[in-house]
Design an enzyme around this catalytic site. Structure first.
Site, PDB file in Angstrom:
ATOM      1  N   GLU A 237     -12.674  15.908  18.013  1.00 55.37           N
ATOM      2  CA  GLU A 237     -12.997  15.743  16.593  1.00 55.37           C
ATOM      3  C   GLU A 237     -12.372  14.487  16.027  1.00 55.37           C
ATOM      4  OE1 GLU A 237     -11.851  19.321  14.650  1.00 55.37           O
ATOM      5  OE2 GLU A 237     -13.601  20.406  15.388  1.00 55.37           O
TER       6      GLU A 237
ATOM      7  N   SER B 144       4.187  21.834  11.705  1.00 53.56           N
ATOM      8  CA  SER B 144       4.622  20.714  10.872  1.00 53.56           C
ATOM      9  C   SER B 144       5.488  19.727  11.637  1.00 53.56           C
ATOM     10  CB  SER B 144       5.366  21.230   9.653  1.00 53.56           C
ATOM     11  OG  SER B 144       6.444  22.023  10.039  1.00 53.56           O
TER      12      SER B 144
ATOM     13  N   CYS C 188      -9.541  27.570  13.413  1.00 50.10           N
ATOM     14  CA  CYS C 188      -8.090  27.708  13.464  1.00 50.10           C
ATOM     15  C   CYS C 188      -7.447  26.657  14.376  1.00 50.10           C
ATOM     16  CB  CYS C 188      -7.696  29.109  13.896  1.00 50.10           C
ATOM     17  SG  CYS C 188      -8.814  29.899  15.024  1.00 50.10           S
ATOM     18  N   HIS C 189      -8.259  25.973  15.168  1.00 49.50           N
ATOM     19  CA  HIS C 189      -7.698  24.927  16.034  1.00 49.50           C
ATOM     20  C   HIS C 189      -7.280  23.707  15.230  1.00 49.50           C
ATOM     21  CE1 HIS C 189     -11.960  23.853  15.647  1.00 49.50           C
ATOM     22  NE2 HIS C 189     -11.576  22.609  15.820  1.00 49.50           N
TER      23      HIS C 189
ATOM     24  N   ARG D 114       5.174  31.411   9.269  1.00 49.99           N
ATOM     25  CA  ARG D 114       5.093  32.190  10.494  1.00 49.99           C
ATOM     26  C   ARG D 114       4.038  33.280  10.382  1.00 49.99           C
ATOM     27  NH1 ARG D 114      10.600  33.895  13.457  1.00 49.99           N
ATOM     28  NH2 ARG D 114       9.616  34.138  15.447  1.00 49.99           N
TER      29      ARG D 114
ATOM     30  N   ASN E 107      -7.105  36.542  13.859  1.00 52.77           N
ATOM     31  CA  ASN E 107      -8.499  36.251  13.558  1.00 52.77           C
ATOM     32  C   ASN E 107      -9.320  36.056  14.822  1.00 52.77           C
ATOM     33  OD1 ASN E 107     -10.797  35.247  11.986  1.00 52.77           O
ATOM     34  ND2 ASN E 107     -10.272  33.360  13.038  1.00 52.77           N
TER      35      ASN E 107
ATOM     36  N   TYR F 182       0.642  24.979   9.382  1.00 51.30           N
ATOM     37  CA  TYR F 182       0.852  26.381   9.030  1.00 51.30           C
ATOM     38  C   TYR F 182       1.608  26.453   7.706  1.00 51.30           C
ATOM     39  CZ  TYR F 182      -0.387  27.257  13.900  1.00 51.30           C
ATOM     40  OH  TYR F 182      -1.042  27.306  15.095  1.00 51.30           O
TER      41      TYR F 182
END
Length: 107
Positions: free
Chosen positions: A86, A64, A58-59, A42, A51, A28
């Site tokens: 993946e 961090s 977005c997955h 955030r 979204n 992020y």
DNA sequence: TAGCTGACGCAAA
DNA sequence: ATTTGCGCCAGCT
């Protein structure tokens, strides 16, 4: 069809996120930096949460500190599953692999 | 306008 | 290495 009101901020987030390749993960924070808002990590998460376009992976966006973060479609568990499928190593909701490389994510 | 929320970050303990 | 507390920003109410 309703006309979706998207802020410029959100658009940037989506554009960048859409460029994350399979097997890669971004944070992020990284995305926040890429959209020139280094402290808005955030807000980035917030934007991704809003979204609902399945085209946007977005997955592939994680925290961090290593935790994979949340996921509205199926929860964190589903997110972990997707990432593993993946090729990303995930254990106890955390990414083991440090393959948090961003390469071509600029917009 | 002011206050609240959240798929977060980070330093300190 | 894990937990706690405080700071952060865009959007909503």
């Amino acid at each position: 069809m309703s006309k979706w009101r998207m802020t410029l901020f959100q658009q940037k987030i989506y554009i960048v996120t859409a460029k994350i390749l399979k097997g890669q993960v971004a944070t992020y924070r990284s995305i926040a930096v890429l959209v020139d808002r280094p402290q808005a990590s955030r807000a980035v998460a917030q934007a991704l949460a809003q979204n609902f376009d399945p085209k946007i992976p977005c997955h592939r966006v994680v925290r961090s500190d290593g935790f994979i973060g949340g996921y509205n479609r199926g929860g964190t568990n589903q997110k972990a599953k997707l990432l593993r499928s993946e090729g990303v190593l995930v254990k106890n909701n955390r990414v083991e692999s440090k393959s948090i490389l961003l390469s071509q994510l600029s917009y």
